[in-house]
Design a protein around this motif. Structure first.
Motif: not given
Lengths: 313, 380
Positions: A238-239, A242, A282-283, A286, A289-290
């Motif tokens: 995630n990091s 993002l 962006f959603a 995320t 990433g999860l």
């Protein structure tokens, strides 16, 4: 394993679709001026014609279906006001590489630094490293980033004898923005790493490892550190992803042409189609990433039995 | 049969072995603790956790240390492998082991000489004492590497042998599994295998069966006994369960408030106890009471070890306490060459006090020879 990934992907896709529906429906409630560059000069009839041409007078389900069709073709649509009729994907393609470059370098630096600091802090609770680290973490959390960013820019550029702003032709100008981006995330990783390391170090199996004669350093590396990293692994994808969103403040300080200010810009300009596209992107980042975080975690932790987990949920 | 009866039956079986290994005829001392004091610093106060314990452990014997929670059993044993929490320290006394004074050990390097190779430990809770992210085989091989210098194929071969030794079937497959794929009892077997992989001389079992259910307890007790014989170990067995003690111990040390209040051979402590605390402990054993009788509970709570103890630590809870108990700490009174108790009741000047009925009934049963066959006396 494959089945689990497939199921997990399917669920991620469903979440994404739900988000798209919500975002789309909410943005339809926005004033229609957000679809036209020169709304003020238009007559009501022109507005209505424009809306009809954009398909915005259709019933909502039809509009939604059309939007999904468009997305399925890989198109994010065109900008309405930010850069009129310019494809949104192209706008992002021009800006994202800057944010990514800075972001990835910053994350690449802050993970080892943060984890290292966290372990040093945990090794001797209340020791020198722990105090220094705690002061640093508290400082990062408590002081608004604007303050130390500014100081860093002012004194840093002076010390390095470089220009205040980012210059793509000079790599030296990347140093300060990268440091600025790393500083808070080093604190973030150190904070979690310290916590997980302390947790693991106090566990019973560490005692058993010591009693069975394993040297201290081996206990720390093979048992404590190895196990403390597991929950951190979940945070990493995630990091990384993002970083694409960029940092508003760092990018505007050094006038880096990245993604950072874009979201704020398009909201201020009421560019409905772009707000929609960015929120969805962006959603998606995320969610992906999860998903990757969960998969990475499953790779390093044998307790997460993928097959069973898939059944249980 | 109830579980307790099974345990007792088990114990009868364990006792059918040469007497020499049980009583430790050749009493050469492996471990000698002298006047050990341990303190902890807690919230700015000093807690006196071990108050002058002296104890000898003979080679090849099984010594059980019993007492309620907080009596200092585990703290005492942690001193033997350098696991004392950082806020605790040894405040006097010595722990002699093979010419080394463990009480003087400060650094991890010192402890490296003793841990594993000499003293190994089986910890209380098998659910947490294995690394969840390493295979069971790996964890055993790690112990083999540091204590027996075995690596690679040799380590693996020995590891599989050890797994078989502790009664784990299908060793090839089980060795490559992770702890979460094992049941509690099986994990405790793995912990025991790890302890054996260290090839220790002294094995400390810190309540190894407390976290297990009763049927598994009996199996693990049996296993510990078997490996003790097979590997010629000296065992120190910490427990608060007197039923367990009866099955495994050659000698029993009863601890109360950081002190050993009674020490003697298993039979002596069970059938001829002298300290009122031991009486209370024995009276609280459920299987010894008659049916439908109310369970005995010791009144009050253990003393606050933050404050200095005056007199006998057990006096405030002791219905037989004498006036002197509140003023002076009792010395050890000898009952037999192997049996001593720290109580003023053994002083020649003390009034004669009868132990409570529950304890007397155990003694009469013992004298009639009931315990040699069926200690339950057939009231099941």
């Amino acid at each position: 394993m494959l089945l689990y990934i497939a199921k997990r992907l399917g669920r991620a896709l469903i979440s994404l679709c739900l988000i798209i529906v919500v975002v789309f429906v909410l943005l339809r409630q926005m004033p229609v001026e957000g679809y036209f560059a020169s709304f003020d000069k238009m007559t009501p009839i022109q507005v209505e014609n424009g809306l009809r041409k954009l398909g915005l007078l259709d019933p909502l389900p039809v509009q939604l279906l059309n939007f999904f069709k468009q997305l399925a073709q890989g198109s994010l649509g065109v900008s309405a006001r930010y850069r009129q009729n310019y494809p949104i994907a192209r706008i992002i393609a021009q800006k994202a590489p800057f944010s990514l470059r800075f972001g990835l370098i910053a994350v690449g630096i802050s993970i080892p630094l943060g984890l290292g600091l966290g372990v040093l802090m945990a090794r001797r609770k209340g020791g020198a490293w722990d105090r220094i680290g705690t002061v640093y973490i508290v400082f990062m959390q408590a002081v608004p980033s604007a303050i130390y960013y500014l100081f860093l820019q002012l004194y840093g550029t002076q010390a390095l004898n470089i220009s205040l702003l980012y210059n793509p032709d000079k790599w030296q100008t990347m140093i300060l923005p990268v440091i600025s981006l790393s500083m808070p995330s080093v604190a973030y990783f150190a904070m979690w790493m310290r916590r997980y390391t302390v947790d693991e170090a106090n566990k019973e199996y560490i005692k058993l490892a010591r009693v069975k004669g394993v040297p201290t350093m081996a206990v720390w590396f093979r048992h404590v550190f190895r196990n403390a990293v597991v929950p951190i692994v979940q945070l990493i994808p995630n990091s990384l992803l993002l970083t694409l969103a960029g940092s508003i403040y760092v990018e505007s300080l050094y006038s880096i042409p990245g993604m950072g200010g874009l979201m704020v810009d398009v909201i201020k300009r009421q560019d409905n189609t772009m707000v929609q596209a960015l929120v969805i992107i962006f959603a998606m980042l995320t969610i992906v990433g999860l998903l990757l975080g969960d998969l990475a975690m499953a790779l390093v932790d044998p307790r997460i039995s993928l097959a069973r987990k898939a059944e249980a949920r | 049969m109830t579980f307790n009866e099974e345990l007792v039956a088990e114990s009868a079986a364990l006792r059918n072995e040469p007497a020499a290994s049980r009583t430790g005829e050749s009493r050469d001392t492996v471990l000698s603790i002298r006047d050990l004091h341990v303190r902890f610093r807690l919230r700015g106060q000093s807690l006196h956790a071990i108050r002058g314990v002296s104890l000898d452990v003979a080679r090849h014997e099984t010594l059980a240390i019993v007492g309620e929670s907080g009596a200092g059993k585990s703290v005492l044993m942690k001193n033997l492998c350098g696991l004392l929490d950082p806020n605790g320290w040894i405040d006097g006394g010595s722990i002699m082991y093979e010419g080394m004074d463990l009480a003087s050990f400060r650094s991890e390097r010192d402890w490296a000489r003793v841990r594993g190779k000499h003293i190994a430990m089986v910890t209380q809770d098998p659910m947490t004492s294995l690394n969840p992210l390493k295979t069971v085989g790996w964890q055993i091989e790690e112990a083999l590497r540091y204590n027996q210098q075995l690596r690679g194929a040799a380590a693996r071969r020995r590891m599989l042998e050890l797994l078989a030794d502790v009664g784990i079937p299908d060793t090839q497959r089980r060795a490559s599994q992770y702890p979460h794929e094992f049941s509690g009892g099986m994990r405790q077997r793995v912990v025991i295998a790890i302890a054996l992989a260290c090839n220790p001389k002294l094995l400390i079992c810190d309540e190894p069966t407390t976290a297990l259910d009763v049927t598994i307890q009996a199996q693990i007790l049996r296993l510990i006994h078997d490996i003790k014989v097979k590997y010629g170990l000296t065992l120190i067995y910490i427990t608060h369960d007197l039923g367990v003690v009866a099955n495994v111990a050659d000698r029993i040390a009863v601890m109360y408030a950081g002190d050993i209040v009674e020490l003697g051979a298993c039979e002596e402590v069970f059938f001829d106890p002298r300290h009122p605390y031991t009486w209370a402990l024995l009276s609280s054993l459920p299987q010894l009471g008659v049916k439908k009788q109310e369970l005995y509970a010791i009144q009050g709570t253990p003393p606050n070890l933050f404050q200095p103890i005056r007199g006998d630590a057990f006096a405030p809870r002791n219905p037989w306490a004498l006036a002197v108990d509140f003023a002076h700490r009792p010395p050890y009174g000898r009952v037999s060459p192997t049996h001593k108790a720290r109580t003023w009741l053994l002083d020649p000047r003390a009034p004669a006090v009868e132990p409570p009925p529950a304890v007397r009934s155990i003694r009469t049963l013992f004298e009639r020879g009931a315990f040699t066959e069926n200690p339950q006396g057939g009231n099941g």
